[in-house]
Design a protein around this motif. Structure first.
Motif, mmCIF file in Angstrom:
data_model
loop_
_atom_site.group_PDB
_atom_site.id
_atom_site.type_symbol
_atom_site.label_atom_id
_atom_site.label_comp_id
_atom_site.label_asym_id
_atom_site.label_seq_id
_atom_site.Cartn_x
_atom_site.Cartn_y
_atom_site.Cartn_z
ATOM 1 N N PHE A 80 -1.652 18.245 -3.925
ATOM 2 C CA PHE A 80 -3.079 17.046 -5.124
ATOM 3 C C PHE A 80 -3.476 17.311 -6.630
ATOM 4 O O PHE A 80 -2.832 18.937 -7.109
ATOM 5 N N ASP A 84 -5.663 11.860 -8.761
ATOM 6 C CA ASP A 84 -5.185 11.339 -6.740
ATOM 7 C C ASP A 84 -5.898 9.790 -6.070
ATOM 8 O O ASP A 84 -6.809 10.868 -5.632
ATOM 9 N N HIS A 112 -1.025 11.527 0.352
ATOM 10 C CA HIS A 112 -1.842 10.446 -0.377
ATOM 11 C C HIS A 112 -1.979 8.987 -0.354
ATOM 12 O O HIS A 112 -1.396 8.634 0.629
#
Length: 348
Positions: A80, A84, A112
């Motif tokens: 990440f 994000d 995600h």
């Protein structure tokens, strides 16, 4: 940081949820990320499981399914970057409540979040998705042309399980316990093979399923609780549950029964019937993924696939309207008493 916690009392029946102010945020270690929480789903807390694995505390954190934005990352974080959008499930031993503005979590508990998926849908689907994958993919190996019976199909978990089974090409039969639930499933999934409304006792579960399968039985049964024996003072909800003998009789040769009943007891005649059919019984405990790091890679693949199916419209969760943080205590009391029919999500 203020978060919601369940204060343990001497009486197991009491539910005392309180907001506590934490002095300091956990230190950001090498593989951890700092996340600003945007939404958190509420789920029943299994105090018995926590007690068995020696994790009893005076204050139990509430809310483990979280979604938010990454604010800061540790030096060794590889998955990440700041800004994000992520979603995940806090581990069982987490000290932090998901109902907190900012939390620190290891990167291996997050994936995600697709841009077009809303915060409430992401957190409202992820745990039921894990349960459905565990039951239908890893425990019973659902595949095209198999017949699957899913009990209480209008529940948040039942809805996701039906959608996953249908996506894999299975023929799905579902039970419901009210006219409203039946109408909900008919609108959401008109392609179901059969919906059996057990609220008025008009339909016999065994007879209906055997009729639908030509007398061959059901390949996979996913229950929502079973009756181990009949007793005089049963509640209405207990009376609606199928008896363990009925489920065993419904299984096809080589069938799989995935049960959520942790105290299941089978008598010798039941075991003999399972032996003759070559059938199996598996126990659904989605926490096994967090209790062992042996299959961490598979677990993350499951989370990613859940988000992909949510983004593509395969999964359509049964969510209630998102609630503000100040209503979280009342909503959590309903969830802990099993009074909430739809998934409860708090939007921060």
């Amino acid at each position: 940081m203020k978060g919601l916690y369940w204060q343990q009392t001497l009486s197991a029946e009491e539910t005392n949820f309180v907001f506590l102010e934490k002095d300091n945020l956990a230190v950001l270690k090498d593989n951890h990320v700092k996340v600003q929480v945007k939404a958190c789903a509420l789920r029943w807390i299994d105090t018995k499981l926590l007690s068995e694995i020696k994790m009893e505390k005076e204050f139990l954190p509430v809310g483990r399914e979280i979604a938010g934005v990454v604010l800061e990352i540790g030096e060794k974080v590889s998955f990440f970057q700041p800004h994000d959008e992520v979603v995940g499930i806090l581990p069982l031993d987490s000290e932090e409540s998901g109902l907190c503005e900012v939390i620190v979590i290891h990167e291996h508990y997050l994936v995600h979040k697709p841009e077009k998926v809303s915060w409430p849908k992401a957190v409202g689907t992820i745990r039921d998705g894990v349960r459905a994958y565990t039951a239908l993919h890893y425990l019973s190996h659902v595949s095209p042309e198999k017949t699957v019976l899913i009990m209480d199909g209008a529940s948040p978990f039942g809805t996701i399980a039906i959608q996953l089974a249908q996506h894999r090409g299975a023929k799905v039969i579902s039970t419901v316990y009210s006219l409203e639930d039946k109408e909900y499933l008919e609108r959401l999934m008109p392609s179901l093979a059969r919906i059996i409304d057990e609220s008025h006792g008009k339909y016999d579960l065994t007879e209906s399923c055997l009729e639908e399968t030509g007398g061959l039985g059901v390949d996979i049964i996913l229950d929502a609780g079973v009756r181990l024996y009949s007793k005089e003072n049963e509640t209405t909800s207990q009376q609606l549950l199928p008896h363990k003998h009925d489920i065993i009789m419904l299984l096809s040769v080589g069938g799989h029964w995935v049960t959520t009943e942790e105290n299941l007891q089978l008598d010798p005649p039941d075991i003999r019937c399972l032996f003759l059919k070559g059938a199996t019984v598996s126990f659904l405990n989605e926490e096994v993924w967090n209790l062992s790091n042996l299959k961490q890679g598979k677990y993350l693949c499951i989370l990613e696939d859940i988000m992909e199916k949510l983004s593509s419209g395969v999964f359509r969760p049964n969510l209630d309207e998102p609630i503000p943080l100040y209503e979280a205590k009342v909503a959590m009391e309903m969830v802990q008493k099993n009074q909430a029919r739809k998934k409860q999500v708090v939007q921060l």
